[in-house]
Design a protein around this motif. Structure first.
Motif, PDB file in Angstrom:
ATOM      1  N   PRO A 254      77.126  45.148  60.578  1.00 35.63           N
ATOM      2  CA  PRO A 254      76.616  45.799  59.361  1.00 35.63           C
ATOM      3  C   PRO A 254      76.096  47.203  59.640  1.00 35.63           C
ATOM      4  N   SER A 255      75.557  47.442  60.828  1.00 33.48           N
ATOM      5  CA  SER A 255      75.059  48.767  61.162  1.00 33.48           C
ATOM      6  C   SER A 255      76.193  49.784  61.244  1.00 33.48           C
ATOM      7  N   LEU A 256      77.345  49.370  61.757  1.00 34.02           N
ATOM      8  CA  LEU A 256      78.495  50.273  61.821  1.00 34.02           C
ATOM      9  C   LEU A 256      78.876  50.734  60.425  1.00 34.02           C
ATOM     10  N   TRP A 257      79.045  49.800  59.506  1.00 33.19           N
ATOM     11  CA  TRP A 257      79.509  50.171  58.160  1.00 33.19           C
ATOM     12  C   TRP A 257      78.400  50.847  57.373  1.00 33.19           C
TER      13      TRP A 257
ATOM     14  N   GLY B  53      62.996  42.575  63.567  1.00 39.76           N
ATOM     15  CA  GLY B  53      62.777  41.503  62.591  1.00 39.76           C
ATOM     16  C   GLY B  53      62.024  40.329  63.183  1.00 39.76           C
ATOM     17  N   GLN B  54      62.354  39.952  64.418  1.00 37.65           N
ATOM     18  CA  GLN B  54      61.642  38.858  65.072  1.00 37.65           C
ATOM     19  C   GLN B  54      60.195  39.246  65.356  1.00 37.65           C
ATOM     20  N   PHE B  55      59.967  40.508  65.700  1.00 38.69           N
ATOM     21  CA  PHE B  55      58.609  40.974  65.963  1.00 38.69           C
ATOM     22  C   PHE B  55      57.755  40.871  64.693  1.00 38.69           C
ATOM     23  N   PHE B  56      58.314  41.324  63.570  1.00 34.21           N
ATOM     24  CA  PHE B  56      57.534  41.274  62.333  1.00 34.21           C
ATOM     25  C   PHE B  56      57.360  39.860  61.790  1.00 34.21           C
ATOM     26  N   ARG B  57      58.242  38.945  62.142  1.00 35.51           N
ATOM     27  CA  ARG B  57      58.039  37.544  61.737  1.00 35.51           C
ATOM     28  C   ARG B  57      56.906  36.891  62.499  1.00 35.51           C
ATOM     29  N   ARG B  58      56.677  37.343  63.726  1.00 33.88           N
ATOM     30  CA  ARG B  58      55.593  36.793  64.545  1.00 33.88           C
ATOM     31  C   ARG B  58      54.229  37.310  64.087  1.00 33.88           C
ATOM     32  N   VAL B  59      54.221  38.532  63.565  1.00 34.40           N
ATOM     33  CA  VAL B  59      52.948  39.156  63.189  1.00 34.40           C
ATOM     34  C   VAL B  59      52.407  38.591  61.930  1.00 34.40           C
TER      35      VAL B  59
ATOM     36  N   VAL C  63      74.533  47.814  68.991  1.00 31.77           N
ATOM     37  CA  VAL C  63      73.234  48.122  69.606  1.00 31.77           C
ATOM     38  C   VAL C  63      72.147  48.147  68.529  1.00 31.77           C
ATOM     39  N   PHE C  64      72.440  48.815  67.407  1.00 29.74           N
ATOM     40  CA  PHE C  64      71.476  48.846  66.310  1.00 29.74           C
ATOM     41  C   PHE C  64      71.250  47.454  65.720  1.00 29.74           C
ATOM     42  N   ASP C  65      72.300  46.634  65.678  1.00 31.08           N
ATOM     43  CA  ASP C  65      72.121  45.257  65.197  1.00 31.08           C
ATOM     44  C   ASP C  65      71.118  44.502  66.060  1.00 31.08           C
ATOM     45  N   ARG C  66      71.241  44.649  67.378  1.00 28.89           N
ATOM     46  CA  ARG C  66      70.305  43.979  68.286  1.00 28.89           C
ATOM     47  C   ARG C  66      68.891  44.524  68.106  1.00 28.89           C
ATOM     48  N   ILE C  67      68.772  45.847  67.941  1.00 30.94           N
ATOM     49  CA  ILE C  67      67.450  46.457  67.750  1.00 30.94           C
ATOM     50  C   ILE C  67      66.813  45.934  66.465  1.00 30.94           C
ATOM     51  N   PHE C  68      67.594  45.893  65.369  1.00 24.20           N
ATOM     52  CA  PHE C  68      67.060  45.393  64.098  1.00 24.20           C
ATOM     53  C   PHE C  68      66.690  43.914  64.193  1.00 24.20           C
ATOM     54  N   LYS C  69      67.443  43.164  64.984  1.00 21.66           N
ATOM     55  CA  LYS C  69      67.134  41.746  65.160  1.00 21.66           C
ATOM     56  C   LYS C  69      65.803  41.576  65.895  1.00 21.66           C
TER      57      LYS C  69
END
Length: 162
Positions: free
Chosen positions: A101-104, A156-162, A147-153
Motif C-alpha cells: 500500500p505504501s508503494l501505491w 502501529g504496534q507501538f501506539f497499540r501498546r501505549v 520498508v515503509f510498510d514495516r515502519i508503519f506496522k
C-alpha cells in the motif's frame, strides 16, 4: 465421515504444470490490470485542469477506472503470491512489493503533485517529464514501499501498546 473434505494437497495433483498455468493466467491479469490503470491515470491527467479561480477539475470516472484496474492488478498478484509461496517460489518474492500500500500511496501522491505542477507556468518547460517521473516513482516505490510498510506496522504496534 470426513471423506467429503478436500485435502489441500489434492488440489494440484500435477503441481508444476497446473501451478505454472495458473501463474501464467495471473500474470496476464496483472499485466492487463496494470496497463489499464496507467491508461486511466493518463486520461485523468489529460482531463485535469485548474481554472482561473484556482479550482481543481479532473475526470472522476477516469480515476474510478484507475481504482478498479488497480484492484484487478492487486487481486491477481495476491493470488499469485499465495500460489507461488506454497512451494517456496521466487515469483511471490519479486512481485510481492507491488502489492505494498505504501508503494501505491507514494505513486498516487506523485501523480497528484505532477497533475498540479503540470499547469504551473514554471513547470511548463518540464511538462514532458511528467510521465517518465510517474514511472520512476513506481520503481522507487518498489524498493521503499515494503520498508515503509514495516515502519508503519511497528509504529502501529507501538501506539497499540501505549
Amino acid at each position: 465421515m470426513n471423506n467429503n473434505r478436500i485435502n489441500p494437497e489434492e488440489i494440484y495433483l500435477n503441481k508444476n504444470t497446473e501451478a505454472e498455468g495458473i501463474l501464467k493466467n495471473r500474470l496476464i491479469g496483472m499485466t492487463l490490470g496494470l496497463f489499464l490503470a496507467h491508461v486511466y491515470v493518463a486520461l485523468a491527467l489529460y482531463y485535469t485542469s485548474i481554472d482561473d479561480k484556482g479550482y481543481f477539475h479532473t475526470s472522476w470516472l477516469a480515476l474510478f477506472g484507475t481504482f478498479v484496474s488497480s484492484m484487478i492488478f492487486c487481486y491477481h498478484i495476491g493470488i499469485s503470491k499465495v500460489i507461488s509461496e506454497k512451494d517456496n517460489g521466487i515469483y511471490g518474492r519479486y512481485f510481492s512489493p507491488l502489492i505494498s500500500p505504501s508503494l501505491w500511496g507514494f505513486v498516487l501522491v506523485v501523480i497528484a503533485v505532477l497533475s498540479v505542477f503540470q499547469w504551473q507556468p514554471w513547470f511548463m518547460p518540464y511538462s514532458a517529464w511528467a510521465w517518465p517521473l510517474t514511472f520512476v516513482s513506481i520503481v522507487i516505490g518498489y524498493f521503499i514501499g515494503p520498508v515503509f510498510d514495516r515502519i508503519f506496522k511497528v509504529i502501529g504496534q507501538f501506539f497499540r501498546r501505549v
